[in-house]
Design an enzyme around this catalytic site. Structure first.
Site, PDB file in Angstrom:
ATOM      1  N   ASP A  71       0.862  -1.187   0.000  1.00  0.00           N
ATOM      2  CA  ASP A  71       0.000   0.000   0.000  1.00  0.00           C
ATOM      3  C   ASP A  71       0.896   1.232   0.000  1.00  0.00           C
ATOM      4  O   ASP A  71       0.889   2.025   0.917  1.00  0.00           O
ATOM      5  CB  ASP A  71      -0.970   0.004   1.188  1.00  0.00           C
ATOM      6  CG  ASP A  71      -0.247   0.045   2.523  1.00  0.00           C
ATOM      7  OD1 ASP A  71       0.967  -0.208   2.542  1.00  0.00           O
ATOM      8  OD2 ASP A  71      -0.896   0.335   3.540  1.00  0.00           O
ATOM      9  N   CYS A  72       1.659   1.358  -1.072  1.00  0.00           N
ATOM     10  CA  CYS A  72       2.690   2.384  -1.104  1.00  0.00           C
ATOM     11  C   CYS A  72       2.141   3.680  -1.679  1.00  0.00           C
ATOM     12  O   CYS A  72       1.428   3.684  -2.669  1.00  0.00           O
ATOM     13  CB  CYS A  72       3.841   1.897  -1.964  1.00  0.00           C
ATOM     14  SG  CYS A  72       5.067   3.153  -2.259  1.00  0.00           S
ATOM     15  N   GLY A  73       2.488   4.792  -1.032  1.00  0.00           N
ATOM     16  CA  GLY A  73       2.031   6.100  -1.491  1.00  0.00           C
ATOM     17  C   GLY A  73       2.866   6.666  -2.624  1.00  0.00           C
ATOM     18  O   GLY A  73       2.604   7.766  -3.087  1.00  0.00           O
ATOM     19  N   ASN A  90      -0.311  -2.816  -6.058  1.00  0.00           N
ATOM     20  CA  ASN A  90      -0.383  -1.693  -5.129  1.00  0.00           C
ATOM     21  C   ASN A  90      -1.844  -1.364  -4.877  1.00  0.00           C
ATOM     22  O   ASN A  90      -2.630  -1.217  -5.814  1.00  0.00           O
ATOM     23  CB  ASN A  90       0.349  -0.479  -5.712  1.00  0.00           C
ATOM     24  CG  ASN A  90       0.628   0.574  -4.657  1.00  0.00           C
ATOM     25  OD1 ASN A  90       0.116   0.491  -3.543  1.00  0.00           O
ATOM     26  ND2 ASN A  90       1.421   1.556  -5.007  1.00  0.00           N
TER      27      ASN A  90
END
Lengths: 333, 169
Positions: A71-73, A90
């Site tokens: 869950d990378c920004g 993602n």
């Protein structure tokens, strides 16, 4: 019995569709989403027959990882797994971004994935994917072969001094040029979007009067030593720190807010130094398993290493503020 | 009609302050960062990552250098997030401590070497903007941030190493 699935991108997503097929040796679904198995990872596991693994508590050797769910920004995780040539899902709607953007391709990465994006792959697409994977595996080989042939062809000729100087200068200039290109890339992909987003927030805060509220609450807190130690302890709490971490977005926004208050004279300038550590006691707390696996740590090390780092921050977070406070003596006096 | 116009004006006003901030950042921060980042990354490309490997490898043996020199070299030469790959030079039992130490340096480094963490500049830059607005020089803050960073990463390395060792028993 393993089955192939196809993962489509979500409405705001990018990349894909990915078709993944588990095998006996490569069947782990690595879930790096702040602890626990995310429903999307769970669903992939159920449909494929693979094994879901919580990257925060156990981890898995890279070669066993079939797909990574993150869950990378947009800073690090979204690029780390593609760089390792691991299929990456993602959950956040992030495209090609971050310092490792060059590794993020449509064939290995898909974003904004929801549970309904996952479907069983029919035989044909699975076969096509297998063929494609084979092609990809074969491609670099032919490239190196070609390079070898070229090198063999050149080996016979001895270069004169002028050519060699020319090649040397060319190589140096190329490095400068490449550095410039990377810098501009960084500015466009990371720095400018962040400036746009934060200046919008800051603008609304200052024009709407919320700024006065923040000045009245945050400034007194950030202009005393106990206040700052308090901030650092809250940021370092083991159940809060991994949530505050991703992309350092929160630390950056708070940093910008404090900057405004310092500029207005609400916070004395010498407090800038301890504040830098107070608002950032959580640095990298979201990234421990990924960072450790980049350092080629064993899964057991990751399992114990995550809590070790998180607990350690409870001591070193406030300690860092104290050290910075001591070092701020005489700053802007 | 006038009410609508007033509303529209108020709406636009809300964003004018943001626009002013944006333009001051773009003209005040980006040019220097661009030139500095280009210069430092060219030097690093010329030196080459390979050459720091042997230094890093020797420096992992001693506690003090393991949590100072190695993370500093890693962050400056490989930048966030590839700097953590230096963990492979470190013994297994020190890896969590090494990670903690390295990740804690990716912001203190940005005052002097913004290339090392270009995506997260605003922890430092946000606060630094306030200092510039007061007309004060930034050099002092950047250098002190870097130095305190070194002390803090050493402390984090040592403390995390002890905690990890205790948990492993």
């Amino acid at each position: 019995m393993y089955k192939s699935v196809t993962i489509q991108r979500g409405k705001a997503g990018w990349g894909g569709p990915l078709t993944i097929t588990p095998t006996d040796t490569c069947n782990k679904i690595l879930c790096v989403t702040g602890g626990g198995i995310h429903p999307v990872a769970q669903k992939i596991a159920e449909m494929t027959g693979g094994v879901p693994v919580d990257g925060f508590s156990t981890g898995a050797p890279d070669e066993e990882v079939m797909v990574a769910v993150v869950d990378c920004g947009g800073t690090a995780r979204c690029g780390v797994y593609p760089k390792k040539k691991i299929f990456t899902v993602n959950l956040t709607a992030v495209g090609k971004s971050g310092p490792l953007a060059q590794y993020i391709t449509e064939s290995i990465y898909v974003s904004d994935v929801k549970e309904n994006c996952i479907t069983f792959a029919d035989e044909e697409t699975a076969a096509a994917a297998a063929a494609k994977a084979q092609m990809q595996a074969a491609e670099p080989k032919t490239k190196t072969q070609a390079r070898k042939e070229l090198a063999a062809m050149n080996a016979g000729k001895k270069k004169n001094i002028v050519t060699r100087i020319g090649i040397g200068v060319g190589a140096v200039v190329n490095k400068f040029y490449q550095a410039g290109r990377e810098t501009i890339d960084m500015v466009i992909k990371n720095i400018l979007p962040f400036m746009a987003f934060v200046s919008m927030i800051l603008g609304i805060i200052s024009a709407s009067g919320i700024g006065n509220v923040i000045a009245a609450t945050l400034s007194p807190l950030a202009s005393t030593l106990p206040g700052m130690i308090g901030i650092s302890i809250v940021c370092a709490l083991p159940f809060i720190s991994p949530v505050l971490g991703p992309g350092a977005v929160i630390a950056q926004v708070v940093g910008s807010l404090l900057g405004v208050e310092i500029g207005l004279g609400h916070i004395p300038p010498q407090y800038a130094l301890p504040a830098l550590f107070a608002i950032n006691a959580q640095v990298g707390a979201d990234f421990v398993p990924v960072g450790l696996s980049l350092g080629e740590a064993e899964p057991e090390t990751i399992e114990l290493g995550v809590p070790a780092v998180l607990y350690s921050r409870l001591i070193t977070g406030p300690a860092a503020v104290l050290i910075a406070y001591a070092f701020s003596m005489g700053l802007y006096a | 009609m006038e009410i609508i116009a007033a509303l529209a004006n108020g709406f636009i006003e809300l964003f004018k302050a943001g626009a002013a901030t944006f333009i001051s950042w773009v003209t005040g921060i980006i040019p220097l960062v661009v030139v500095l980042m280009t210069a430092v990354s060219s030097i690093i490309k010329l030196i080459g990552e390979d050459r720091v490997y042997s230094v890093a490898q020797t420096a992992t043996k001693y506690t003090i250098t393991r949590y100072t020199i190695v993370p500093i070299l890693a962050v400056i030469f490989l930048a966030n997030p590839m700097c953590y790959t230096f963990g492979r030079f470190v013994e297994e039992k020190y890896k969590p401590a090494f990670y903690d130490s390295t990740v804690s340096f990716v912001h203190p480094v940005t005052g002097l070497f913004p290339h090392a963490n270009g995506g997260e500049l605003f922890v430092y830059m946000g606060i630094a903007t306030g200092i510039s607005n007061l007309g004060l020089p930034l050099g002092d803050l950047a250098v002190r941030y870097f130095l305190v960073g070194i002390v803090v990463i050493l402390l984090r390395g040592v403390v995390t190493e002890k905690i990890y060792a205790a948990m492993k028993k």
